[in-house]
Design a protein around this motif. Structure first.
Motif, PDB file in Angstrom:
ATOM      1  N   THR A   1       0.847  -1.186   0.000  1.00 16.45           N
ATOM      2  CA  THR A   1       0.000   0.000   0.000  1.00 16.45           C
ATOM      3  C   THR A   1       0.887   1.242   0.000  1.00 16.45           C
ATOM      4  OG1 THR A   1      -1.715  -1.195   1.191  1.00 16.45           O
ATOM      5  CG2 THR A   1      -1.841   1.204   1.230  1.00 16.45           C
TER       6      THR A   1
ATOM      7  N   THR B   1      -4.665   6.044  -1.137  1.00 19.30           N
ATOM      8  CA  THR B   1      -3.664   4.974  -1.218  1.00 19.30           C
ATOM      9  C   THR B   1      -4.018   3.981  -2.317  1.00 19.30           C
ATOM     10  OG1 THR B   1      -4.788   3.600   0.427  1.00 19.30           O
ATOM     11  CG2 THR B   1      -3.088   5.123   1.246  1.00 19.30           C
TER      12      THR B   1
ATOM     13  N   ASP C   1      -2.828  -0.099  -3.822  1.00 23.43           N
ATOM     14  CA  ASP C   1      -2.060  -1.327  -3.666  1.00 23.43           C
ATOM     15  C   ASP C   1      -1.398  -1.629  -5.004  1.00 23.43           C
ATOM     16  OD1 ASP C   1      -2.876  -1.633  -1.048  1.00 23.43           O
ATOM     17  OD2 ASP C   1      -4.567  -2.907  -1.559  1.00 23.43           O
TER      18      ASP C   1
END
Length: 156
Positions: A32, A142, A144
């Motif tokens: 992340t 954020t 991933d």
């Protein structure tokens, strides 16, 4: 065509016509990262995800290729310097782009006004500003991304 699995089961390698390509699989280690900190291959990979690529490949040299609706967009997917692609993104997602009116001079401001709140991205180039808005819209604060892309970004 040969297929091999890395020992860590992170990325599947495929060799075709003597070109080795890596494809992210379900077992890929993701990390992340704040979207504003994405750079290089991780940035390109995230943009491909945000515009609904069906297949994203990470090559051994960490270039990204992406397939959309059965056709390869390009062997080297770099939206940050591709005005043709960013123009399509601008139109499809109904973004606006304009010179940014604050200091320092020379910045560009892209915005998505159909979202609530309005999403804004500011950068040195129009393409980067467009991509930043898209990433903020799709991922939020954020994202991933494959860990291998972040390890190389940290080194380089």
């Amino acid at each position: 065509m040969q297929t091999e699995q890395s020992s860590s089961s992170e990325i599947k390698a495929t060799t075709h016509n003597n070109i080795k390509r890596y494809k992210v699989t379900e077992a890929t280690e993701l990390v992340t990262v704040k979207t504003r900190e994405l750079r290089g291959p991780a940035f390109n990979w995230a943009v491909a995800r945000a515009i609904w690529a069906r297949d994203i490949k990470i090559h051994t040299d960490l270039k990204i290729s992406a397939e959309f609706a059965g056709t390869l967009h390009c062997a080297c997917f770099r939206p940050m310097d591709n005005w043709d692609l960013c123009g399509e993104i601008l139109q499809k997602f109904r973004l606006t782009i304009e010179p940014h009116d604050s200091q320092p001079a020379g910045l560009w401001r892209a915005s998505m006004t159909r979202s609530e709140p309005v999403i804004v991205g500011v950068s040195a180039t129009p393409c980067m500003a467009i991509c930043k808005v898209l990433l903020a819209h799709y991922f939020g604060d954020t994202a991933d991304v494959p860990a291998v892309l972040m390890r190389t970004t940290a080194r380089g």
